[in-house]
Design an enzyme around this catalytic site. Structure first.
Site, PDB file in Angstrom:
ATOM      1  CE  LYS A 196      -2.267  -0.857   3.838  1.00  0.00           C
ATOM      2  NZ  LYS A 196      -1.654  -2.132   4.306  1.00  0.00           N
TER       3      LYS A 196
ATOM      4  NE  ARG B  79      -4.034  -0.701   9.997  1.00  0.00           N
ATOM      5  CZ  ARG B  79      -2.945  -0.201   9.404  1.00  0.00           C
ATOM      6  NH1 ARG B  79      -2.861   1.070   9.124  1.00  0.00           N
ATOM      7  NH2 ARG B  79      -1.948  -1.000   9.116  1.00  0.00           N
TER       8      ARG B  79
ATOM      9  NE  ARG C 285       7.678  -2.919   5.963  1.00  0.00           N
ATOM     10  CZ  ARG C 285       6.405  -2.571   6.084  1.00  0.00           C
ATOM     11  NH1 ARG C 285       5.697  -2.286   5.013  1.00  0.00           N
ATOM     12  NH2 ARG C 285       5.842  -2.551   7.252  1.00  0.00           N
TER      13      ARG C 285
ATOM     14  NE  ARG D  20       6.627  -0.388  10.013  1.00  0.00           N
ATOM     15  CZ  ARG D  20       5.436  -0.427   9.429  1.00  0.00           C
ATOM     16  NH1 ARG D  20       5.284   0.081   8.225  1.00  0.00           N
ATOM     17  NH2 ARG D  20       4.413  -0.981  10.028  1.00  0.00           N
TER      18      ARG D  20
HETATM   19  P1  ADP Z   1       1.235  -1.824   8.073  1.00  0.00           P
HETATM   20  O1  ADP Z   1       0.088  -1.585   7.140  1.00  0.00           O
HETATM   21  O2  ADP Z   1       2.450  -2.309   7.390  1.00  0.00           O
HETATM   22  O3  ADP Z   1       0.885  -2.644   9.285  1.00  0.00           O
HETATM   23  P2  ADP Z   1       1.264   0.965   8.931  1.00  0.00           P
HETATM   24  O4  ADP Z   1       2.495   1.763   8.811  1.00  0.00           O
HETATM   25  O5  ADP Z   1       0.092   1.321   8.086  1.00  0.00           O
HETATM   26  O6  ADP Z   1       1.721  -0.497   8.697  1.00  0.00           O
HETATM   27  O7  ADP Z   1       0.761   0.976  10.458  1.00  0.00           O
HETATM   28  C1  ADP Z   1       1.646   0.701  11.513  1.00  0.00           C
HETATM   29  C2  ADP Z   1       0.901   0.744  12.839  1.00  0.00           C
HETATM   30  O8  ADP Z   1       0.330   2.060  13.039  1.00  0.00           O
HETATM   31  C3  ADP Z   1      -0.285  -0.203  12.967  1.00  0.00           C
HETATM   32  O9  ADP Z   1       0.114  -1.502  13.346  1.00  0.00           O
HETATM   33  C4  ADP Z   1      -1.094   0.512  14.065  1.00  0.00           C
HETATM   34  O10 ADP Z   1      -0.544   0.310  15.345  1.00  0.00           O
HETATM   35  C5  ADP Z   1      -0.920   1.973  13.717  1.00  0.00           C
HETATM   36  N1  ADP Z   1      -1.990   2.454  12.805  1.00  0.00           N
HETATM   37  C6  ADP Z   1      -1.819   2.886  11.529  1.00  0.00           C
HETATM   38  N2  ADP Z   1      -3.002   3.246  10.990  1.00  0.00           N
HETATM   39  C7  ADP Z   1      -3.952   3.016  11.938  1.00  0.00           C
HETATM   40  C8  ADP Z   1      -5.366   3.158  11.990  1.00  0.00           C
HETATM   41  N3  ADP Z   1      -6.069   3.614  10.934  1.00  0.00           N
HETATM   42  N4  ADP Z   1      -6.006   2.829  13.143  1.00  0.00           N
HETATM   43  C9  ADP Z   1      -5.332   2.381  14.193  1.00  0.00           C
HETATM   44  N5  ADP Z   1      -4.007   2.190  14.202  1.00  0.00           N
HETATM   45  C10 ADP Z   1      -3.308   2.508  13.099  1.00  0.00           C
END
Ligand code: ADP
Ligand code: ZN
Length: 225
Positions: A18, A93, A132, A165
């Site tokens: 994404k 989410r 990654r 990360r």
């Molecule tokens: P990935 O899609 O690879 O898991 P992201 O960088 O999108 O990684 O998200 C990393 C973390 O940030 C998630 O595991 C969560 O803890 C938090 N996070 C990101 N977006 C949201 C969201 N919309 N609602 C709640 N937590 C979020």
């Protein structure tokens, strides 16, 4: 570059690409990519109150509470650069986040154009996530096997150092996938029912997936000249 207005959501489990696709779309359409995960990581690094509130959730692979996340996105979408459109990566989410976004679109007389679900089989997702690395400065993603930088450990775009990360270890990856299944995957049927869902095969190289996304958003959504 296009001047078309475009409001897109990228949906799919962690590791489907994404972020990579979101950046390319943002560049192509000259609209911001709004990646909630990036925003949380930057806030954590800067130790802002929001960063401190998010840290324990992000580090353990759990979702940050809805009130924090929704407030953040509302603020970001009010920015002048987001009025012609946006690519949302990692939001919504949860069902509550999707409802809040609907309300926000309604209030600002805007409409989502499409929700792109990027599909990849889960062993491939784990492979992508565990190899990654990210630029510590501009967040560009790399992969040890499939997308290494030109110079080891150095970002091609900005020269920043590449880091792993904190939530890309295997145990945390499994928690993130479980959170996706339980809380986020129900949004697929929500957006299908709304007539917005486009499913795109996320296997293959970055350019191939990008072309599939472009053709998915082109025809039936809103015709462009
Ligand atoms: P990935 O899609 O690879 O898991 P992201 O960088 O999108 O990684 O998200 C990393 C973390 O940030 C998630 O595991 C969560 O803890 C938090 N996070 C990101 N977006 C949201 C969201 N919309 N609602 C709640 N937590 C979020
Ligand atoms: Zn960089």
């Amino acid at each position: 570059m296009s001047t078309r207005e475009l409001r897109l959501i990228l949906l799919g489990p962690p590791g489907v690409g994404k972020g990579t696709q979101g950046r390319k779309l943002a560049q192509t359409f000259a609209i911001p990519e709004i990646a909630t995960g990036d925003i949380f990581r930057n806030a954590m690094k800067a130790r802002t109150p929001m960063g401190l509130a998010a840290k324990s959730y992000v580090d353990s692979g759990n979702l940050v509470p809805d009130d924090v996340t929704i407030g953040l996105v509302e603020e970001r979408l009010a920015g002048s650069d987001a009025q012609r459109g946006f690519i949302l990566d990692g939001f919504p989410r949860t069902a509550a986040q999707a409802t809040a976004l609907d309300a926000l679109m309604h209030k600002s007389s805007q409409r989502l154009d499409a929700v792109i679900e990027i599909n990849v089989q889960s062993p491939e997702v784990v492979r992508r996530l565990t190899g990654r690395r990210l630029c510590a400065i501009c967040q560009t993603p790399y992969h040890n096997d499939s997308a290494p930088p030109a110079v080891p450990d150095v970002c091609d775009r900005c020269g920043g150092v590449l880091v792993v990360r904190s939530d890309d270890d295997e145990a945390t990856v499994l928690t993130r996938l479980a959170e996706y299944e339980r809380k986020t995957s129900p949004l697929i049927s929500y957006y299908r029912a709304a007539g917005l869902l486009k499913v795109v095969d996320g296997n293959g190289d970055v350019e191939a997936v990008f072309r599939r996304i472009l053709s998915a958003i082109q025809s039936p959504v809103s015709p462009v000249a």
